[in-house]
Design a protein around this motif. Structure first.
Motif: not given
Lengths: 282, 282
Positions: A191-192, A188, A195-196, A152, A149
């Motif tokens: 996956e994140y 997680d 996804c981005v 990103q 997170l």
């Protein structure tokens, strides 16, 4: 089926296939594989830590195939780049540089909101990468979703600023955030990232082209792989910004400065030469 | 000018004005301020830790104005909500609930990419807040920019998913990410938060309406403020999900379950009553 205990405390059944794969990955010649597997199988007991299995493999190499040891202990060698994360950043930078990237390590980049310290910036042609290196001193520590997170959000802050001041000829260039770690990421976190559109390079991740593969295939082993150098000599070299065996080979004068005896220096040179051979014997 | 040493190791000159402000903030009656200041001034020496100054203030209260102690030790009381971060989350949730918010603590919320555990969700009218609580056990630890960054990325991931499934009547509702901490944030963390529109509530931040102000003004002290309860009794109450003095006042039966003597229980009741007085004597 015998359960083994992994570095992160989880149990799983011993898997001969995994052991064989780790030998192939380390470019250990095929002819030694059966002997290693036999030795390990005979020393297994329920709840054996992977650390101990690893030690048995190393012991085998020390007696039967000395060149195997520095190849097989790559994961441990990367850990020894610590305790700070900086040699790992430099190592990743150097790895990418050898692959033709133009690299900057540890630069401060202005984002729209704040300035960020970016571990590695890499550029090849029209591709720009902003790379966060996550170094852990302990196996089993995983980078969690908070890491993906923040990488990103930082990337977006920088990208925003980049887009505003980009020269016209770079307007169609592509940008990507990377997360590079010497351990693993949680499900997680992966996956994140996926996804981005963030690239994750970890230990044995992705299945093809992982950090381990990159190192093995390019024979760019860190100096910490060398079994003939003591811990303190390795640290002295890291402090001089020598992180790769290849660097040390090209700057033999540095080796002389360590105060090794002639025999010790010879042993190091021999180990380096073996490690640098293009494909080993296998 | 005498230098004092702060919790994070930095030195700064002793500031009488700051001491007086801390007394006002804790609603200590004006008539005691000069006496406190005199006592502190007489015990200063170069390099005195703020922790020791704080202890002198507490000693003064213990003898001259017992009701002052639980008010003045608020920061320490919040620290004692640890070691886990969960009582702090519950406390923040309860604080917002008393201010008219509809609150959910520790819920899993689906984002576009992954599911996130959100510490506190708060809603009032058409305003929705996604709140990250950052609890530190040690004074002097600051939340850095990585925290603001991951809070923002998580917020955006959730907001994206929210926007897609929002009922029509909520389409003009406002959403905001909050970062609430019992310590401080680095300058970068604050700058980034301000830039992206994230609200930060920290110790003495913002200057007006900080976490400390919110607690003082609403007299919603945590049970850990009570000087008449032992550490183990406080932990026992936290384990029963009783985090506020007000909760304990309303559930006196819980007090009986702690196994206090009648005199001890009376002392606790007296301290609670004083603390609950609307404005003290000041």
């Amino acid at each position: 089926m015998i359960d083994i205990i992994k570095a992160d405390g989880r149990r799983e059944p011993f898997d001969e296939h995994k052991l064989r794969r780790s030998l192939r990955r380390a470019h250990i010649p095929q002819k030694h594989h059966d002997a290693v597997v036999r030795q390990i199988m005979s020393s297994l007991y329920p709840g054996i830590p992977t650390r101990e299995i690893y030690q048995h493999v190393q012991n085998f190499f020390m007696s039967a195939y000395p060149e195997g040891a520095p190849r097989y202990n790559l994961k441990q060698a990367i850990m020894e780049l610590g305790p700070s994360g900086y040699p790992f950043e430099r190592y990743i930078g150097a790895l990418l540089e050898r692959q033709g990237y133009v690299v900057q390590v540890g630069t401060v980049v202005r984002g729209t909101c704040v300035s960020h310290e970016v571990d590695v910036l890499a550029k090849k042609g029209h591709e720009h990468y902003m790379i966060e290196c996550k170094f852990h001193n302990e196996p089993g520590l995983r980078s969690d979703v908070k890491v993906s997170l923040y990488v990103q959000a930082r990337y977006l802050d920088i990208l925003n600023a980049w887009k505003k001041q980009e020269p016209p000829e770079e307007q169609n260039d592509t940008h990507q955030a990377w997360l590079v770690t010497n351990t693993k990421c949680t499900a997680d976190a992966l996956e994140y990232a996926q996804c981005v559109g963030m690239k994750v390079l970890g230990w044995n991740y992705p299945e093809h082209g992982s950090l381990q593969d990159m190192i093995e295939e390019s024979h760019l082993h860190p100096i910490t792989s060398l079994t003939t150098l003591s811990q303190s000599h390795k640290q002295a070299l890291l402090n001089k910004n020598i992180v790769m065996v290849r660097d040390l080979e090209q700057q033999q004068s540095t080796l002389n400065e360590l105060g090794l005896t002639m025999l010790e220096a010879q042993a190091v040179r021999r180990e380096m030469a073996t490690l640098m051979q293009e494909q080993g014997e296998g």
